[in-house]
Design a protein around this motif. Structure first.
Motif, mmCIF file in Angstrom:
data_model
loop_
_atom_site.group_PDB
_atom_site.id
_atom_site.type_symbol
_atom_site.label_atom_id
_atom_site.label_comp_id
_atom_site.label_asym_id
_atom_site.label_seq_id
_atom_site.Cartn_x
_atom_site.Cartn_y
_atom_site.Cartn_z
ATOM 1 N N ARG A 89 0.846 -1.190 0.000
ATOM 2 C CA ARG A 89 0.000 0.000 0.000
ATOM 3 C C ARG A 89 0.883 1.241 0.000
ATOM 4 O O ARG A 89 2.017 1.205 0.469
ATOM 5 C CB ARG A 89 -0.897 0.019 1.247
ATOM 6 N N PRO A 90 0.412 2.359 -0.528
ATOM 7 C CA PRO A 90 1.217 3.584 -0.491
ATOM 8 C C PRO A 90 1.391 4.075 0.936
ATOM 9 O O PRO A 90 0.557 3.835 1.813
ATOM 10 C CB PRO A 90 0.394 4.566 -1.331
ATOM 11 N N GLY A 91 2.501 4.763 1.174
ATOM 12 C CA GLY A 91 2.781 5.262 2.505
ATOM 13 C C GLY A 91 4.146 5.908 2.563
ATOM 14 O O GLY A 91 4.818 6.070 1.543
ATOM 15 N N PRO A 92 4.592 6.267 3.758
ATOM 16 C CA PRO A 92 5.879 6.962 3.915
ATOM 17 C C PRO A 92 7.063 6.006 3.765
ATOM 18 O O PRO A 92 6.906 4.794 3.617
ATOM 19 C CB PRO A 92 5.798 7.518 5.335
ATOM 20 N N ARG A 93 8.237 6.599 3.829
ATOM 21 C CA ARG A 93 9.486 5.840 3.778
ATOM 22 C C ARG A 93 10.198 5.933 5.121
ATOM 23 O O ARG A 93 10.228 6.995 5.744
ATOM 24 C CB ARG A 93 10.410 6.392 2.689
ATOM 25 N N ILE A 94 10.790 4.813 5.529
ATOM 26 C CA ILE A 94 11.545 4.788 6.775
ATOM 27 C C ILE A 94 12.801 3.967 6.562
ATOM 28 O O ILE A 94 12.815 3.008 5.781
ATOM 29 C CB ILE A 94 10.681 4.213 7.926
ATOM 30 N N GLU A 158 7.469 2.147 2.391
ATOM 31 C CA GLU A 158 8.700 1.443 2.057
ATOM 32 C C GLU A 158 9.663 1.488 3.233
ATOM 33 O O GLU A 158 9.707 2.474 3.977
ATOM 34 C CB GLU A 158 9.362 2.087 0.829
ATOM 35 N N VAL A 159 10.446 0.430 3.360
ATOM 36 C CA VAL A 159 11.410 0.320 4.459
ATOM 37 C C VAL A 159 12.787 0.024 3.872
ATOM 38 O O VAL A 159 12.953 -0.921 3.100
ATOM 39 C CB VAL A 159 11.035 -0.809 5.441
ATOM 40 N N MET A 160 13.776 0.852 4.236
ATOM 41 C CA MET A 160 15.161 0.578 3.865
ATOM 42 C C MET A 160 15.885 -0.038 5.062
ATOM 43 O O MET A 160 15.843 0.498 6.174
ATOM 44 C CB MET A 160 15.885 1.856 3.436
ATOM 45 N N PHE A 191 16.558 7.094 -2.493
ATOM 46 C CA PHE A 191 15.600 6.735 -1.440
ATOM 47 C C PHE A 191 15.846 7.672 -0.268
ATOM 48 O O PHE A 191 16.766 7.454 0.534
ATOM 49 C CB PHE A 191 15.786 5.275 -1.013
ATOM 50 N N ARG A 192 15.078 8.705 -0.188
ATOM 51 C CA ARG A 192 15.206 9.665 0.909
ATOM 52 C C ARG A 192 14.142 9.342 1.949
ATOM 53 O O ARG A 192 12.947 9.583 1.747
ATOM 54 C CB ARG A 192 15.005 11.082 0.385
ATOM 55 N N PRO A 193 14.521 8.758 3.091
ATOM 56 C CA PRO A 193 13.509 8.367 4.073
ATOM 57 C C PRO A 193 12.916 9.574 4.782
ATOM 58 O O PRO A 193 13.523 10.641 4.864
ATOM 59 C CB PRO A 193 14.292 7.486 5.045
ATOM 60 N N ASP A 194 11.721 9.382 5.308
ATOM 61 C CA ASP A 194 11.082 10.407 6.125
ATOM 62 C C ASP A 194 11.570 10.360 7.569
ATOM 63 O O ASP A 194 11.387 11.327 8.316
ATOM 64 C CB ASP A 194 9.565 10.219 6.078
ATOM 65 N N ALA A 195 12.163 9.242 7.961
ATOM 66 C CA ALA A 195 12.711 9.089 9.309
ATOM 67 C C ALA A 195 13.694 7.927 9.293
ATOM 68 O O ALA A 195 13.654 7.063 8.407
ATOM 69 C CB ALA A 195 11.604 8.825 10.328
ATOM 70 N N VAL A 379 17.769 13.353 8.360
ATOM 71 C CA VAL A 379 16.313 13.231 8.471
ATOM 72 C C VAL A 379 15.993 13.019 9.952
ATOM 73 O O VAL A 379 16.877 12.674 10.739
ATOM 74 C CB VAL A 379 15.772 12.054 7.625
ATOM 75 N N PRO A 380 14.758 13.215 10.375
ATOM 76 C CA PRO A 380 14.422 12.983 11.786
ATOM 77 C C PRO A 380 14.810 11.568 12.231
ATOM 78 O O PRO A 380 14.560 10.587 11.523
ATOM 79 C CB PRO A 380 12.904 13.185 11.827
#
Length: 431
Positions: A89-94, A158-160, A191-195, A379-380
């Motif tokens: 599903r769509p969502g943020p990156r971490i 997405e998870v890195m 891939f720029r994560p949000d956190a 990033v935070p």
């Protein structure tokens, strides 16, 4: 060397039991990987590797990630491994980070899986041991990756996964290492994560406890070298030369006056320590040169710069008073580690879900350092401690991280997986 059987890990691609209304049963997911996490940890503990030389560890990690259906990038910085899991599903990156390197320490735990590995550090033969618990960090993140892969279709975003080399620094002076090298080699270019999240096992908490703090809570780490140049002469006639050893002693005492009399340590804790003094070859010869090396620990970048300039001025003036010269070089190993306050407030409840509210402890600021801070300055970041001292053992009696006797309670592995998994899913679901 034998590696754990990787083929069995393909079972992680099966759906996680207990899914309801699209939300994963995280307790079931964590329990499902628990035995393998212990096996991985013991295998890695038995085969430790120094920074930038984690080739076997990186292979174990990469094989595992491939078995989960991921496409890992390898040989980053130079032994780091990175992979991205895309949810259904769509969502943020971490981004989730674990460090992989061991220390130049000869193990004395007597454990059946104790390390007998030997290596070389700064030109000296040494024992090699996971005395800081990075073997546990790797095993925990491998377990989290497996649990998340098993719920990927229900997972938003997405998870890195970042498996980082050389957090403790390289065994050869001058090598570029750690988190900064991975960023320099472009792991976040596409891939720029949000956190970014991470954890560290910690002997100053009991097993079952998690340690947290908002804002700065681990110090920056600088390695400094001070070179005092004088003029060599016979030891019986010191007036015929310039004694750099005496100047070095004066500077060493002067540095402590900086902290005691020039810095408001009630607001800004600072540690300025000399760990080594070298100079001279013979009892009756005053040498040309003396060298001191040490570390500076601060929590505020402006205070750091101020102390460095005061240190340089103190050394220069003491040297000039005796006719010598002083040259100070400072190499920044890691900035201060801080938890982003907004992210902290958002994810602290996740730790309470994993450990129970009474087991989430606010820790003091520590003057240890961690280059996770390099990622968290981009990033935070959210970073927490996982206790490893068995219940009933006084914390002050437990061997510290970096001790040859450090033998963490392995129950910390299960809690580490559960906490990191909960925080990750909560972040993605709340994105």
């Amino acid at each position: 060397m034998r590696r754990p059987a990787i083929a069995l890990l393909a079972l992680a691609l099966l759906p996680v039991p207990g899914l309801a209304d699209g939300l994963p049963d995280l307790d079931a997911a964590a329990r499902g990987v628990q035995a393998q996490v212990v096996e991985w940890r013991r295998d890695l503990h038995r085969h430790p590797e120094l920074g930038n030389r984690e080739t076997r560890t990186a292979q174990v990690v990469a094989d595992h990630l491939r078995a989960l259906g991921l496409e890992p990038r390898t040989r980053i910085g130079p032994t780091g491994v990175v992979a991205v899991l895309k949810g259904g599903r769509p969502g943020p990156r971490i981004a989730l980070r674990a460090d992989m390197d061991a220390l130049p320490v000869t193990e004395a735990t007597g454990l059946p899986y104790a390390s007998t590995v030997r290596g070389e550090y700064r030109g000296q033969p040494v024992g090699v041991m996971h005395a800081c618990g990075h073997d546990m960090h790797v095993a925990i993140l491998m377990g989290v990756a497996q649990a998340l892969a098993g719920m990927r279709e229900e997972l938003p975003g997405e998870v890195m996964f970042i498996f980082q080399p050389a957090e403790e620094g390289p065994p050869v002076a001058g090598e570029v290492a750690g988190a900064q090298r991975m960023l320099d080699e472009g792991i976040w270019d596409d891939f720029r994560p949000d956190a970014v999240l991470g954890l560290h096992v910690w002997s100053r908490l009991h097993a079952g406890q998690l340690g947290v703090r908002s804002g700065p809570f681990m110090a920056s780490a600088d390695e400094w070298t001070l070179t005092i140049s004088g003029r060599q002469t016979h030891g019986s006639q010191p007036w015929a030369g310039v004694d750099p050893l005496t100047v070095a002693a004066q500077v060493l005492l002067g540095t402590q006056a900086i902290i005691a009399r020039q810095v408001d340590i009630t607001a800004h804790p600072v540690v300025l320590t000399a760990g080594q003094i070298q100079g001279g070859t013979r009892f009756n010869i005053i040498p040309d040169q003396a060298t001191m090396v040490g570390t500076l620990r601060t929590f505020d970048p402006q205070v750091r710069e101020d102390v460095i300039e005061r240190f340089r001025a103190t050394a220069t003036h003491f040297a000039a008073a005796s006719g010598a010269t002083a040259q100070l070089e400072v190499a920044g190993n890691a900035p201060s580690t801080r938890n982003d306050p907004a992210l902290f407030e958002r994810l602290r409840p996740s730790l309470a879900k994993a450990a129970g509210a009474g087991n989430v402890v606010e820790v003091p600021r520590y003057t240890i350092a961690e280059d996770f801070s390099v990622f968290a300055n981009e990033v935070p970041g959210f970073y927490f401690f996982v206790g490893t001292t068995p219940r009933g053992t006084p914390l002050e009696e437990a061997p510290m991280n970096h001790s040859p006797l450090y033998a963490p309670d392995e129950s910390a592995l299960a809690l580490g997986v559960r906490a990191l998994l909960q925080a990750t899913v909560d972040f993605l679901e709340g994105g």
